[in-house]
Design a protein around this motif. Structure first.
Motif, short mmCIF file in Angstrom:
data_model
loop_
_atom_site.label_atom_id
_atom_site.label_comp_id
_atom_site.label_asym_id
_atom_site.label_seq_id
_atom_site.Cartn_x
_atom_site.Cartn_y
_atom_site.Cartn_z
N ALA A 138 -27.15 -17.82 24.93
CA ALA A 138 -28.50 -17.28 24.78
C ALA A 138 -28.58 -16.23 23.68
O ALA A 138 -29.63 -16.08 23.03
N LEU B 257 -33.51 -22.12 20.73
CA LEU B 257 -34.00 -22.41 22.08
C LEU B 257 -35.08 -23.47 21.94
O LEU B 257 -36.12 -23.23 21.32
N TYR C 120 -30.66 -25.15 24.72
CA TYR C 120 -30.33 -24.68 23.38
C TYR C 120 -29.62 -25.79 22.62
O TYR C 120 -29.08 -26.73 23.22
#
Length: 221
Positions: A7, A13, A84
């Motif tokens: 992340a 994303l 992702y």
């Protein structure tokens, strides 16, 4: 590989979605078919990220050639997942791309699943492989270069752009697209005969397919 590392890595994303009740299976968690639905939706977002506008897909296609999926942790109904992308590479011919999608369960804070995908860009008018346009190709190359610098390691090369492997895929795809009405066994026989005349590369397979299949089909008729 931790969810936090993915992340915070700067990898794109693509999609965030809450798992609906309709995804529940008899074991009380998200069924595998719904993982693929999430990955498919994320792949379309990736294509937008690469610069392909919706109208682009009226004349071009992207055919998935191979998948490798890992189911690492359970995903339960009501959990939120985020997908992702890591771009792993593209073929020298500028017709195929190889990428990894990572599904993070943001509710539990773990990487729940990963998907590697090998895709082929196509011309829908001819139903044959085609090069990506320069603008999209530039975006692909930029992502590949950027993602080589990610701090978390790239996955093992489960899928390959090896020309021998791609040559076999080329034969299978050409036979399927050119002769969809043939039975499975007939297509298999044609693939075998064509493979005997290739030089072991994707380009050689395409040449042999174009050369041999019309003759073979003429004999059958």
């Amino acid at each position: 590989l931790s969810a936090e590392a993915v992340a915070s890595s700067g990898a794109p994303l693509l999609l965030t979605v809450q798992v609906p009740e309709s995804a529940r299976d008899m074991f009380g968690h998200m069924n595998v078919r719904h993982y693929m639905a999430v990955y498919d939706d994320a792949e379309w977002k990736l294509l937008e990220h690469l610069g392909a506008a919706p109208g682009y897909w009226q004349v071009h296609g992207l055919f998935d050639l191979a998948h490798y999926v890992e189911y690492l942790r359970e995903v339960h109904i009501g959990d939120t997942v985020a997908v992702y992308c890591r771009m792993l590479g593209r073929s020298v011919s500028a017709k195929r791309i190889h990428f990894q999608l990572l599904m993070l369960n943001t509710t539990t804070g773990v990487v729940a699943s990963t998907l590697q995908c090998l895709c082929m860009h196509t011309d829908l008018a001819t139903r044959r492989s085609a090069q990506f346009p320069d603008t999209i190709l530039g975006n692909i190359d930029a992502l590949v270069a950027a993602h080589k610098a990610l701090l978390w390691p790239a996955p093992p090369t489960t899928l390959t752009m090896d020309p021998n492997f791609l040559g076999e895929l080329a034969v299978k795809l050409d036979v399927l697209l050119r002769y969809p009405h043939l039975r499975s066994q007939e297509r298999g026989n044609l693939r075998h005969k064509v493979a005997l005349h290739t030089d072991g590369t994707a380009a050689g397979a395409h040449r042999a397919t174009r050369r041999e299949l019309p003759l073979e089909r003429a004999r059958e008729l």
